[in-house]
Scaffold this active site. Structure first.
Site, PDB file in Angstrom:
ATOM      1  CE1 TYR A  15      99.057  87.348  83.489  1.00  0.00           C
ATOM      2  CE2 TYR A  15      99.649  89.598  84.207  1.00  0.00           C
ATOM      3  CZ  TYR A  15      98.735  88.014  84.347  1.00  0.00           C
ATOM      4  OH  TYR A  15      97.834  88.018  85.373  1.00  0.00           O
ATOM      5  CG  ASN A  24      89.906  81.847  87.122  1.00  0.00           C
ATOM      6  OD1 ASN A  24      90.311  82.871  87.243  1.00  0.00           O
ATOM      7  ND2 ASN A  24      90.322  80.620  87.530  1.00  0.00           N
ATOM      8  CE  LYS A  56      95.494  86.852  82.384  1.00  0.00           C
ATOM      9  NZ  LYS A  56      94.358  85.746  82.870  1.00  0.00           N
ATOM     10  CB  THR A  77      96.608  82.333  93.897  1.00  0.00           C
ATOM     11  OG1 THR A  77      97.301  82.810  92.896  1.00  0.00           O
ATOM     12  CG2 THR A  77      95.201  83.020  93.969  1.00  0.00           C
TER      13      THR A  77
HETATM   14  N1  LIG Z   1      97.085  85.598  91.579  1.00  0.00           N
HETATM   15  C1  LIG Z   1      97.081  86.953  91.096  1.00  0.00           C
HETATM   16  O1  LIG Z   1      97.573  87.845  91.612  1.00  0.00           O
HETATM   17  C2  LIG Z   1      96.536  87.320  89.980  1.00  0.00           C
HETATM   18  C3  LIG Z   1      96.136  88.787  89.616  1.00  0.00           C
HETATM   19  C4  LIG Z   1      95.559  88.963  88.106  1.00  0.00           C
HETATM   20  C5  LIG Z   1      95.170  87.857  87.540  1.00  0.00           C
HETATM   21  N2  LIG Z   1      95.218  86.814  87.812  1.00  0.00           N
HETATM   22  C6  LIG Z   1      94.511  85.554  86.987  1.00  0.00           C
HETATM   23  O2  LIG Z   1      93.621  84.979  87.610  1.00  0.00           O
HETATM   24  C7  LIG Z   1      93.531  83.737  86.972  1.00  0.00           C
HETATM   25  C8  LIG Z   1      93.579  82.582  88.068  1.00  0.00           C
HETATM   26  O3  LIG Z   1      94.961  82.555  88.649  1.00  0.00           O
HETATM   27  P1  LIG Z   1      95.351  82.214  90.071  1.00  0.00           P
HETATM   28  O4  LIG Z   1      96.355  83.124  90.570  1.00  0.00           O
HETATM   29  O5  LIG Z   1      94.194  81.477  90.906  1.00  0.00           O
HETATM   30  O6  LIG Z   1      96.505  81.069  89.629  1.00  0.00           O
HETATM   31  P2  LIG Z   1      96.860  79.556  89.693  1.00  0.00           P
HETATM   32  O7  LIG Z   1      96.903  79.439  91.261  1.00  0.00           O
HETATM   33  O8  LIG Z   1      98.197  79.223  89.382  1.00  0.00           O
HETATM   34  O9  LIG Z   1      95.493  78.863  89.086  1.00  0.00           O
HETATM   35  C9  LIG Z   1      95.814  78.877  87.692  1.00  0.00           C
HETATM   36  C10 LIG Z   1      94.754  77.808  86.984  1.00  0.00           C
HETATM   37  O10 LIG Z   1      94.688  77.898  85.773  1.00  0.00           O
HETATM   38  C11 LIG Z   1      95.123  76.500  85.306  1.00  0.00           C
HETATM   39  N3  LIG Z   1      95.511  76.552  83.847  1.00  0.00           N
HETATM   40  C12 LIG Z   1      96.812  77.065  83.790  1.00  0.00           C
HETATM   41  N4  LIG Z   1      96.977  76.833  82.329  1.00  0.00           N
HETATM   42  C13 LIG Z   1      96.096  75.940  81.894  1.00  0.00           C
HETATM   43  C14 LIG Z   1      95.857  75.086  80.792  1.00  0.00           C
HETATM   44  N5  LIG Z   1      96.690  75.064  79.768  1.00  0.00           N
HETATM   45  N6  LIG Z   1      94.988  74.086  80.635  1.00  0.00           N
HETATM   46  C15 LIG Z   1      94.119  74.196  81.808  1.00  0.00           C
HETATM   47  N7  LIG Z   1      94.016  74.852  82.817  1.00  0.00           N
HETATM   48  C16 LIG Z   1      95.116  75.636  83.112  1.00  0.00           C
HETATM   49  C17 LIG Z   1      95.620  75.710  86.270  1.00  0.00           C
HETATM   50  O11 LIG Z   1      95.493  74.479  86.226  1.00  0.00           O
HETATM   51  P3  LIG Z   1      96.358  73.369  85.851  1.00  0.00           P
HETATM   52  O12 LIG Z   1      97.709  73.683  86.323  1.00  0.00           O
HETATM   53  O13 LIG Z   1      95.803  72.034  86.735  1.00  0.00           O
HETATM   54  O14 LIG Z   1      96.217  73.356  84.617  1.00  0.00           O
HETATM   55  C18 LIG Z   1      94.946  76.596  87.863  1.00  0.00           C
HETATM   56  O15 LIG Z   1      94.295  76.012  88.209  1.00  0.00           O
HETATM   57  C19 LIG Z   1      94.577  83.465  85.892  1.00  0.00           C
HETATM   58  O16 LIG Z   1      93.915  83.759  84.682  1.00  0.00           O
HETATM   59  C20 LIG Z   1      95.587  84.693  86.648  1.00  0.00           C
HETATM   60  O17 LIG Z   1      96.174  85.393  85.233  1.00  0.00           O
HETATM   61  C21 LIG Z   1      95.741  86.212  88.975  1.00  0.00           C
END
Ligand SMILES: NC(=O)c1ccc[n+]([C@@H]2O[C@H](COP(=O)([O-])OP(=O)(O)OC[C@H]3O[C@@H](n4cnc5c(N)ncnc54)[C@H](OP(=O)(O)O)[C@@H]3O)[C@@H](O)[C@H]2O)c1
Length: 254
Positions: free
Chosen positions: A157, A90, A161, A192
């Site tokens: 992005y 994720n 994806k 988030t």
């Molecule tokens: N929020 C939205 O609206 C949304 C919509 C569509 C898709 N998504 C997708 O949902 C997923 C989770 O996103 P979220 O919204 O929960 O964002 P978030 O709160 O920023 O969480 C992202 C997570 O990914 C980890 N991460 C990022 N780069 C990393 C790396 N190089 N190595 C290890 N861990 C890494 C971060 O941890 P650390 O910084 O501690 O490494 C964090 O735990 C992502 O793939 C995002 O693209 C989110």
């Protein structure tokens, strides 16, 4: 009866947002969870929360772009909990945004590596462990962007994806005969830290909410429940799917 009793799961991106909520839900549903991200303190807080609620989890901090980290996560699942049944790959970033001619090659590569190559590396090392259990569930977090909707300024992005959906389909076809399912979740906007950083005014948040048919954005827990569905017995005939959990943002035109 809990949905993930006796199961072992890896969750990446667990230090925040969707991954944090999913780790807690998986643990509440009986899974032993290996939680992964770069920030150790946030992972430690998550493990403390899970443990206080009577669950089991272990944290491993590292970077999902690093192949050795993918291997270490699987070794931890096997070493600490005896095997692996579910992997929620994720972790992800929005990465460098902007008009495509202005996007740097390093920004492009970093987004692809973090969002897509990491998923390949995860699956590569998770598959043998899942096969040792006779099957399992691979789940990836994609998005509607680059699938149902094109948006300006998000080339890296969107490409990363959309690549996850191709990876998911390929894995589903390759591993279906061996009892492993592979699916992608496509969230709409989710409340988030990543979302809040992008939408830091009430006006922006109201605009984004209005794009969705449901006229609101999701909570991380709503995405966690979708991941639970794909991880559990509830979805035994679901594989190769790009599961929209997007509040209708893909179909809405008002
Ligand atoms: N929020 C939205 O609206 C949304 C919509 C569509 C898709 N998504 C997708 O949902 C997923 C989770 O996103 P979220 O919204 O929960 O964002 P978030 O709160 O920023 O969480 C992202 C997570 O990914 C980890 N991460 C990022 N780069 C990393 C790396 N190089 N190595 C290890 N861990 C890494 C971060 O941890 P650390 O910084 O501690 O490494 C964090 O735990 C992502 O793939 C995002 O693209 C989110």
């Amino acid at each position: 009866m809990t949905a993930l009793a006796a199961k072992v799961a890896i969750v990446t991106g667990a230090s925040s947002g969707i991954g944090y909520a999913t780790s807690k839900l998986f643990a509440r549903e009986g899974a032993k969870v290996v939680v992964a991200a770069r920030r150790q303190a946030e992972l430690d807080a998550l493990v403390a929360e899970i443990t206080a609620a009577g669950g089991e989890a272990v944290a491993l901090a590292g970077d999902v772009r690093d192949e050795a980290f993918s291997e270490a996560l699987v070794e931890t699942a096997i070493g600490r909990f005896g095997g692996l049944d579910v992997a929620f790959n994720n972790a992800g970033v929005l990465g460098e945004m902007g008009a495509t001619p202005d996007v740097s090659l390093s920004g492009w590569r970093d987004t692809i590596e973090t969002n897509l190559t990491s998923a390949f590396l995860g699956a590569k090392h998770q598959i043998p462990a899942l096969l040792d259990r006779g099957g399992g569930s691979l789940i990836f977090t994609s998005t509607f962007v680059g699938y149902t909707v094109g948006m300006p300024g998000l080339a890296a992005y969107a490409a990363s994806k959309a690549g996850l959906i191709g990876l998911t389909q390929s894995l589903a076809a390759e591993l279906g005969p061996k009892g492993i399912r592979a699916n992608a979740i496509l969230p709409g906007a989710v409340d988030t830290p990543a979302y809040r950083a992008m939408n830091d005014t009430a006006e922006a948040r109201s605009f984004v909410a209005g794009l969705h048919a449901l006229k609101r954005i999701a909570t991380p827990d709503e995405l966690a429940r979708s991941a639970l569905y794909l991880a559990s017995h509830a979805s035994t005939f679901t594989t190769g799917s790009a599961l929209l959990v997007d509040g209708g943002v893909s179909i809405n035109r008002t």
